[in-house]
Design a protein around this motif. Structure first.
Motif, mmCIF file in Angstrom:
data_model
loop_
_atom_site.group_PDB
_atom_site.id
_atom_site.type_symbol
_atom_site.label_atom_id
_atom_site.label_comp_id
_atom_site.label_asym_id
_atom_site.label_seq_id
_atom_site.Cartn_x
_atom_site.Cartn_y
_atom_site.Cartn_z
ATOM 1 N N ARG A 200 -59.067 83.661 -57.917
ATOM 2 C CA ARG A 200 -59.557 84.094 -59.711
ATOM 3 C C ARG A 200 -60.814 83.284 -59.890
ATOM 4 N NH1 ARG A 200 -55.457 81.117 -61.403
ATOM 5 N NH2 ARG A 200 -56.186 78.764 -61.305
ATOM 6 N N SER A 201 -60.568 83.235 -58.896
ATOM 7 C CA SER A 201 -62.838 82.450 -58.807
ATOM 8 C C SER A 201 -63.322 83.200 -58.268
ATOM 9 C CB SER A 201 -62.706 81.086 -58.226
ATOM 10 O OG SER A 201 -62.274 80.097 -58.852
ATOM 11 N N ALA A 202 -62.920 84.180 -57.063
ATOM 12 C CA ALA A 202 -63.435 85.160 -56.735
ATOM 13 C C ALA A 202 -64.101 86.754 -57.604
ATOM 14 C CB ALA A 202 -62.606 85.178 -55.481
ATOM 15 N N GLY A 203 -62.786 86.163 -58.233
ATOM 16 C CA GLY A 203 -62.642 88.015 -59.751
ATOM 17 C C GLY A 203 -63.229 87.701 -60.786
ATOM 18 N N VAL A 204 -63.707 86.369 -61.228
ATOM 19 C CA VAL A 204 -64.501 85.801 -62.104
ATOM 20 C C VAL A 204 -66.139 85.745 -62.198
ATOM 21 C CG1 VAL A 204 -65.666 83.378 -63.900
ATOM 22 C CG2 VAL A 204 -63.051 84.278 -63.592
ATOM 23 N N LEU A 205 -66.225 85.645 -60.546
ATOM 24 C CA LEU A 205 -67.627 86.128 -60.014
ATOM 25 C C LEU A 205 -67.929 87.506 -59.289
ATOM 26 C CD1 LEU A 205 -67.840 82.759 -57.201
ATOM 27 C CD2 LEU A 205 -69.127 83.977 -59.260
ATOM 28 N N VAL B 23 -68.157 77.431 -59.664
ATOM 29 C CA VAL B 23 -68.109 78.792 -60.383
ATOM 30 C C VAL B 23 -69.658 78.578 -61.958
ATOM 31 C CG1 VAL B 23 -67.494 81.128 -61.344
ATOM 32 C CG2 VAL B 23 -66.670 80.476 -59.178
ATOM 33 N N ALA B 24 -68.070 77.872 -62.468
ATOM 34 C CA ALA B 24 -68.745 77.283 -64.207
ATOM 35 C C ALA B 24 -70.192 77.134 -64.229
ATOM 36 C CB ALA B 24 -68.105 76.507 -64.449
ATOM 37 N N SER B 25 -70.648 76.349 -63.190
ATOM 38 C CA SER B 25 -71.875 75.517 -63.022
ATOM 39 C C SER B 25 -72.932 76.692 -62.995
ATOM 40 C CB SER B 25 -71.722 73.812 -61.855
ATOM 41 O OG SER B 25 -71.014 73.290 -63.173
ATOM 42 N N PHE B 26 -73.031 77.259 -61.884
ATOM 43 C CA PHE B 26 -73.594 78.560 -61.421
ATOM 44 C C PHE B 26 -74.169 79.377 -62.582
ATOM 45 C CE2 PHE B 26 -73.574 82.628 -59.528
ATOM 46 C CZ PHE B 26 -75.381 82.628 -58.342
ATOM 47 N N VAL B 27 -72.488 79.661 -63.232
ATOM 48 C CA VAL B 27 -72.985 80.913 -64.183
ATOM 49 C C VAL B 27 -73.947 80.780 -65.241
ATOM 50 C CG1 VAL B 27 -71.589 82.497 -65.203
ATOM 51 C CG2 VAL B 27 -70.918 82.373 -63.044
ATOM 52 N N THR B 28 -73.433 79.284 -65.374
ATOM 53 C CA THR B 28 -74.111 78.978 -66.697
ATOM 54 C C THR B 28 -75.335 78.023 -66.644
ATOM 55 O OG1 THR B 28 -72.917 76.503 -66.858
ATOM 56 C CG2 THR B 28 -72.154 78.130 -68.304
ATOM 57 N N SER B 29 -75.763 78.268 -65.261
ATOM 58 C CA SER B 29 -77.161 77.404 -64.832
ATOM 59 C C SER B 29 -78.062 79.235 -65.228
ATOM 60 C CB SER B 29 -77.511 76.833 -64.213
ATOM 61 O OG SER B 29 -78.577 76.608 -63.351
ATOM 62 N N MET B 30 -77.492 80.438 -64.943
ATOM 63 C CA MET B 30 -78.116 81.311 -65.291
ATOM 64 C C MET B 30 -77.886 82.006 -66.388
ATOM 65 S SD MET B 30 -77.348 83.896 -61.524
ATOM 66 C CE MET B 30 -75.473 83.418 -62.669
ATOM 67 N N THR C 237 -66.247 84.457 -72.537
ATOM 68 C CA THR C 237 -65.106 84.598 -71.905
ATOM 69 C C THR C 237 -64.286 85.068 -70.925
ATOM 70 O OG1 THR C 237 -65.686 85.980 -74.051
ATOM 71 C CG2 THR C 237 -63.949 86.330 -72.499
ATOM 72 N N THR C 238 -65.641 86.137 -69.693
ATOM 73 C CA THR C 238 -64.920 85.655 -68.385
ATOM 74 C C THR C 238 -64.552 84.908 -67.516
ATOM 75 O OG1 THR C 238 -66.476 87.776 -68.574
ATOM 76 C CG2 THR C 238 -65.571 86.734 -66.783
ATOM 77 N N LEU C 239 -65.912 83.280 -68.343
ATOM 78 C CA LEU C 239 -65.833 81.875 -67.837
ATOM 79 C C LEU C 239 -64.037 81.333 -68.071
ATOM 80 C CD1 LEU C 239 -69.160 80.514 -67.304
ATOM 81 C CD2 LEU C 239 -67.499 81.144 -65.722
ATOM 82 N N HIS C 240 -63.383 82.122 -69.431
ATOM 83 C CA HIS C 240 -62.118 81.068 -70.272
ATOM 84 C C HIS C 240 -61.385 81.525 -68.803
ATOM 85 C CE1 HIS C 240 -63.783 80.773 -73.922
ATOM 86 N NE2 HIS C 240 -64.023 79.545 -72.919
#
Length: 181
Positions: free
Chosen positions: A32-37, A153-160, A174-177
């Motif tokens: 799931r995490s890899a798919g979100v990434l 993943v969430a911290s990485f993405v929301t840092s960008m 929405t993708t992070l959800h």
């Protein structure tokens, strides 16, 4: 804050038969995490590579990853694969966000070699898995001691992406959800 224009993603050994070996993250969580990434990479136009270990019957890359030809390497470290290194160097993006199974082997060695060559390294723990909690923690401590960052993943993405009010930001949140599953 991380500038997405400096980032490339590394998916390492995210293969069905290898992901199943994880004892620190459930295989479903890794998938799931890899798919979100993968979705985030496409939304933010972040280049990515898929590096795999040779396996009987072919690479067997997990279905959650975006479609791309994988780099099949001969050893425990992506950095040792000349074709993969050429692809990484060609992007001229000096921040590698790495995830994979196992943390103690492919993630560790790739991260340490990238750091030694001047790259910034971020290891995404919820898209990675280890052989045991004890050995994975030891590998992550080595990466941090060498200058790498370990995060989610969430911290990485929301840092960008810091603004969720525009179309890209709404798509990202929405993708992070999907991490919740």
């Amino acid at each position: 804050m991380i500038d997405q224009r400096t980032v490339q993603l590394v998916f390492a050994d995210l293969q069905d038969s290898i992901v199943a070996l994880s004892r620190t993250n459930a295989p479903e969580t890794i998938r799931r995490s890899a798919g979100v990434l993968g979705g985030i990479a496409q939304t933010l136009d972040i280049p990515f590579t898929v590096s795999v270990a040779p396996r009987p019957g072919g690479p067997g890359v997990i279905a959650e990853l975006p479609e791309t030809p994988p780099f099949v390497r001969s050893g425990p470290c992506c950095w040792d694969d000349p074709a993969w290194r050429e692809a990484i160097d060609a992007e001229a993006r000096k921040t590698l966000a790495i995830c994979g199974v196992t943390s103690e082997i492919v993630v560790l060695h790739t991260a340490l070699d990238a750091l030694a060559d001047g790259y910034d390294v971020i290891v995404l723990v919820d898209a990675s898995g280890g052989l045991s909690e004890r050995t994975e923690n030891a590998a992550l401590r080595q990466i941090e001691a060498a200058g790498g960052t370990v995060t989610s993943v969430a911290s990485f993405v929301t840092s960008m992406v810091r603004d969720f009010s525009n179309p890209t930001g709404r798509n990202v949140i929405t993708t992070l959800h999907d991490l919740i599953g």
